[in-house]
Design a protein around this motif. Structure first.
Motif, mmCIF file in Angstrom:
data_model
loop_
_atom_site.group_PDB
_atom_site.id
_atom_site.type_symbol
_atom_site.label_atom_id
_atom_site.label_comp_id
_atom_site.label_asym_id
_atom_site.label_seq_id
_atom_site.Cartn_x
_atom_site.Cartn_y
_atom_site.Cartn_z
ATOM 1 N N ILE A 1 64.081 -53.524 0.613
ATOM 2 C CA ILE A 1 64.902 -53.729 1.809
ATOM 3 C C ILE A 1 65.677 -52.450 2.024
ATOM 4 O O ILE A 1 66.372 -51.986 1.111
ATOM 5 C CB ILE A 1 66.053 -54.758 1.621
ATOM 6 N N VAL A 2 65.616 -51.932 3.222
ATOM 7 C CA VAL A 2 66.339 -50.706 3.533
ATOM 8 C C VAL A 2 67.623 -51.080 4.275
ATOM 9 O O VAL A 2 67.595 -51.932 5.162
ATOM 10 C CB VAL A 2 65.463 -49.779 4.404
ATOM 11 N N SER A 3 68.719 -50.462 3.885
ATOM 12 C CA SER A 3 69.985 -50.762 4.558
ATOM 13 C C SER A 3 69.912 -50.338 6.025
ATOM 14 O O SER A 3 69.438 -49.233 6.335
ATOM 15 C CB SER A 3 71.120 -50.001 3.870
ATOM 16 N N PRO A 4 70.427 -51.167 6.929
ATOM 17 C CA PRO A 4 70.432 -50.780 8.347
ATOM 18 C C PRO A 4 71.332 -49.569 8.607
ATOM 19 O O PRO A 4 71.239 -48.940 9.656
ATOM 20 C CB PRO A 4 70.967 -52.035 9.051
ATOM 21 N N ALA A 5 72.188 -49.240 7.639
ATOM 22 C CA ALA A 5 73.094 -48.101 7.838
ATOM 23 C C ALA A 5 72.376 -46.754 7.688
ATOM 24 O O ALA A 5 72.947 -45.706 7.994
ATOM 25 C CB ALA A 5 74.236 -48.181 6.822
ATOM 26 N N VAL B 1 64.971 -42.439 7.588
ATOM 27 C CA VAL B 1 64.622 -43.089 6.325
ATOM 28 C C VAL B 1 63.268 -42.627 5.775
ATOM 29 O O VAL B 1 63.148 -42.306 4.591
ATOM 30 C CB VAL B 1 64.606 -44.616 6.533
ATOM 31 N N THR B 2 62.269 -42.630 6.631
ATOM 32 C CA THR B 2 60.935 -42.254 6.136
ATOM 33 C C THR B 2 60.870 -40.729 5.980
ATOM 34 O O THR B 2 61.470 -40.048 6.793
ATOM 35 C CB THR B 2 59.836 -42.665 7.148
ATOM 36 N N PRO B 3 60.215 -40.199 5.005
ATOM 37 C CA PRO B 3 59.421 -40.917 4.017
ATOM 38 C C PRO B 3 60.185 -41.316 2.757
ATOM 39 O O PRO B 3 59.578 -41.762 1.793
ATOM 40 C CB PRO B 3 58.341 -39.879 3.670
ATOM 41 N N PHE B 4 61.519 -41.174 2.776
ATOM 42 C CA PHE B 4 62.292 -41.525 1.568
ATOM 43 C C PHE B 4 62.038 -42.986 1.186
ATOM 44 O O PHE B 4 61.829 -43.303 0.008
ATOM 45 C CB PHE B 4 63.777 -41.270 1.858
ATOM 46 N N LEU B 5 62.042 -43.844 2.191
ATOM 47 C CA LEU B 5 61.820 -45.265 1.926
ATOM 48 C C LEU B 5 60.891 -45.837 2.987
ATOM 49 O O LEU B 5 60.974 -45.455 4.160
ATOM 50 C CB LEU B 5 63.153 -46.033 2.002
ATOM 51 N N ILE B 6 60.033 -46.741 2.576
ATOM 52 C CA ILE B 6 59.209 -47.455 3.551
ATOM 53 C C ILE B 6 59.530 -48.941 3.374
ATOM 54 O O ILE B 6 59.214 -49.538 2.334
ATOM 55 C CB ILE B 6 57.717 -47.166 3.345
ATOM 56 N N ALA B 7 60.223 -49.479 4.386
ATOM 57 C CA ALA B 7 60.726 -50.852 4.275
ATOM 58 C C ALA B 7 59.580 -51.819 4.018
ATOM 59 O O ALA B 7 58.455 -51.617 4.488
ATOM 60 C CB ALA B 7 61.459 -51.236 5.554
ATOM 61 N N ASP B 8 59.881 -52.836 3.256
ATOM 62 C CA ASP B 8 58.976 -53.973 3.000
ATOM 63 C C ASP B 8 57.775 -53.663 2.103
ATOM 64 O O ASP B 8 56.966 -54.543 1.865
ATOM 65 C CB ASP B 8 58.472 -54.591 4.328
ATOM 66 N N THR B 9 57.662 -52.421 1.655
ATOM 67 C CA THR B 9 56.556 -52.167 0.718
ATOM 68 C C THR B 9 56.946 -52.694 -0.669
ATOM 69 O O THR B 9 58.132 -52.894 -0.966
ATOM 70 C CB THR B 9 56.221 -50.665 0.606
#
Ligand SMILES: [Zn+2]
Length: 321
Positions: free
Chosen positions: A279-283, A287-295
């Protein structure tokens, strides 16, 4: 003094140690257990100079002897007691910041945490240190310790069956930690008494090694698994519920994360759901490519060591921004 005379002297001293007496359990085994431990560390070449640090290796080795020699549910396994009270024997001095400290200024210590706040280690009297360089002398002292303090009290430990320390007591303790986590119920917070025990001290030092090994040195988020042939890696072992809050070194309170993802996780930029998706914070921006939500996060191949859901829920509730 000749070595032989010196050995005679210390054979007497080591077989007449001052010990606490308890009506139910007899005389305390702490000092002889510590001395056996030190003799073994000498044999293994771990004591190169006359300074005995209160190190995880020492405590892991002490634990091993304790469990081999002291009947369960009797005395408390606390290395702080003999480490502090050997000063009464006249050949053991406590050291802080490179200088001797008086036992008066130290007062009583009941846990390893307290001990470490007051001393860094100890040193033997010079003549004893010289004597301990001699392998034959060490063998004689060891034999006499076993005979005097442990042989007669328990027929299962006859004088000639001496326990031998595992080659790497810390590795042996790490193995125990991993085995226990398989069957023990996960608890979010460790009690104060537990967290001040010898085992907690050793295991805290082992947490990074154990968690990184379980994740095969792979970041749970980006799966970077760079390591050198000498065993250095890019990943850290992160506590899910911070150690300061939980004193919890259960591997299921751990995640292997690369430096960037460790930082982001501690800042609450992302968390993990109960199904281990990210889950990525909405704040967060860019974000990408640091985090990919829901993976899905990468989990230890031995799935019983996957993060505890209680720990992830704590992190989502208390850290996620
Ligand atoms: Zn990463």
């Amino acid at each position: 003094m000749q070595l032989e005379a010196l050995l005679g002297l210390y054979l007497v001293k080591w077989t007449s140690l001052h010990r606490n007496v308890n009506l139910s359990y007899g005389a305390a085994p702490h000092k002889p257990v510590l001395l056996l431990t030190l003799l073994d560390l000498f044999d293994k070449g771990s004591l190169q100079k006359n300074f005995i640090a209160v190190s995880p290796e020492l405590v892991a080795a002490f634990r091993f002897y304790w469990q081999a020699l002291v009947p369960a549910n009797t005395w408390q396994e606390r290395i702080a007691y003999p480490f502090r009270h050997l000063t009464h024997e006249g050949w053991w001095e406590l050291i802080k910041d490179g200088a001797p400290v008086s036992t008066k200024s130290i007062g009583d210590v009941t846990s390893i945490g307290q001990l470490l706040r007051k001393v860094d280690g100890a040193r033997f009297a010079d003549d004893l240190w010289m004597l301990l360089q001699d392998k034959v002398a060490r063998a004689a002292l060891r034999q006499r310790l076993i005979e005097r303090y442990f042989a007669e009290q328990d027929a299962r430990h006859p004088a000639l069956v001496l326990p031998t320390l595992p080659a790497d007591p810390l590795a042996a303790e790490a193995e125990r930690l991993v085995t226990e986590a398989q069957t023990r119920r996960f608890r979010l917070v460790t009690t104060k008494t537990e967290s001040e025990s010898d085992v907690a001290f050793v295991r805290h030092s082992l947490f990074p090694r154990v968690v990184k090994a379980l994740y095969e040195d792979t970041c749970a988020v980006c799966r970077l698994a760079v390591r050198t042939e000498r065993g250095r890696t890019l990943v850290d072992a992160a506590h899910i519920v911070p150690f300061s809050e939980s004193q919890n070194d259960d591997p299921r309170n751990g995640l292997a994360l690369c430096k960037n993802h460790h930082w982001g996780f501690d800042q609450g930029w992302f968390g993990l759901r109960d199904d281990y998706s990210i889950i990525v914070s909405p704040a967060l921006r860019n974000v990408t490519p640091f985090l990919i939500a829901d993976t899905a996060a990468y989990l230890p191949p031995l799935t019983q060591y996957a993060p505890a859901k209680e720990a992830l829920a704590w992190h989502r509730a208390n850290r996620l921004i």
